[in-house]
Design a protein around this motif. Structure first.
Motif, PDB file in Angstrom:
ATOM      1  N   ALA A   1       0.834  -1.203   0.000  1.00  0.00           N
ATOM      2  CA  ALA A   1       0.000   0.000   0.000  1.00  0.00           C
ATOM      3  C   ALA A   1       0.870   1.255   0.000  1.00  0.00           C
ATOM      4  O   ALA A   1       0.625   2.195  -0.756  1.00  0.00           O
ATOM      5  N   GLN A   2       1.897   1.271   0.853  1.00  0.00           N
ATOM      6  CA  GLN A   2       2.774   2.438   0.917  1.00  0.00           C
ATOM      7  C   GLN A   2       3.513   2.671  -0.401  1.00  0.00           C
ATOM      8  O   GLN A   2       3.470   3.764  -0.967  1.00  0.00           O
ATOM      9  N   PHE A   3       4.198   1.647  -0.884  1.00  0.00           N
ATOM     10  CA  PHE A   3       5.046   1.834  -2.062  1.00  0.00           C
ATOM     11  C   PHE A   3       4.244   2.024  -3.350  1.00  0.00           C
ATOM     12  O   PHE A   3       4.624   2.820  -4.207  1.00  0.00           O
ATOM     13  N   PHE A   4       3.124   1.324  -3.492  1.00  0.00           N
ATOM     14  CA  PHE A   4       2.336   1.492  -4.708  1.00  0.00           C
ATOM     15  C   PHE A   4       1.577   2.818  -4.719  1.00  0.00           C
ATOM     16  O   PHE A   4       1.313   3.375  -5.779  1.00  0.00           O
ATOM     17  N   LEU A   5       1.251   3.352  -3.544  1.00  0.00           N
ATOM     18  CA  LEU A   5       0.652   4.688  -3.482  1.00  0.00           C
ATOM     19  C   LEU A   5       1.655   5.739  -3.971  1.00  0.00           C
ATOM     20  O   LEU A   5       1.333   6.584  -4.808  1.00  0.00           O
ATOM     21  N   ILE A   6       2.882   5.659  -3.471  1.00  0.00           N
ATOM     22  CA  ILE A   6       3.930   6.584  -3.911  1.00  0.00           C
ATOM     23  C   ILE A   6       4.178   6.424  -5.413  1.00  0.00           C
ATOM     24  O   ILE A   6       4.287   7.412  -6.146  1.00  0.00           O
TER      25      ILE A   6
END
Length: 195
Positions: A149-154
């Motif tokens: 969630a964190q990395f794909f949002l960025i």
């Protein structure tokens, strides 16, 4: 002198380096175990520097971050007293571990998912999850979901914004950098005052 703009430019330069992907994988792995600097600090400029590769980079960061989390889990599971406790004392993390244990007792597996996505130190929770002998499969699923969630949002923001976003960030980097620094100091002082 533009401190934060210079740092931003340097991060973008590193992000374009031919070995940047390998460094990203390595940083993602060790950050989940012990490294104090969050992966997102390297990943975000890389995604901005290469917006067409942002999703691939997010996958790499997620994969190696979760592998590091698994490693930390098993270190906590099998070597908490012999290896982790001395390290905790050396870094002065006793309070953080106690707080993490309290979070596990209150929130269970959900705290791993939250830590995977948020600025809460994921490494503290991976080691604590192992030490508390949390069931591995829920730990793994929460880690994958939180980190992805964190990395794909960025990555999504970088891909969507592309070069325009990189230019806009550079234009306002000094304001953003100083604002973040002031907020961090205020948050630290508030924490010290009310703890």
């Amino acid at each position: 002198m533009k401190i934060f703009t210079s740092l931003y430019d340097k991060c973008l330069e590193w992000a374009r380096h031919k070995y940047a992907v390998y460094i990203l994988g390595f940083i993602s792995f060790i950050e989940s175990i012990f490294f104090p600097i969050p992966t997102a600090i390297m990943f975000a400029p890389m995604a901005l520097a290469k917006p067409n590769q942002a999703l691939r980079l997010a996958f790499i960061a997620t994969l190696f971050s979760v592998l590091g989390g698994i490693t930390a889990y098993f270190i906590g599971f099998y070597a908490f007293d012999s290896l982790v406790s001395p390290m905790i004392e050396q870094f002065g993390w006793q309070g953080k571990i106690e707080k993490a244990q309290g979070w596990f007792e209150t929130y269970g597996i959900w705290i791993v998912l939250i830590a995977g996505f948020s600025p809460i130190p994921y490494k503290i929770l991976t080691l604590t999850a192992g030490a508390m002998q949390m069931t591995f499969l829920p730990f793994l699923i929460a880690s994958i979901v939180g980190r992805a969630a964190q990395f794909f949002l960025i990555a999504g923001l970088a891909k969507w914004g592309g070069k325009d976003m990189e230019d806009k960030l550079r234009q306002y980097m000094e304001i953003i950098g100083w604002a973040v620094l002031v907020l961090a100091i205020v948050a630290y002082l508030a924490y010290q005052l009310f703890k």
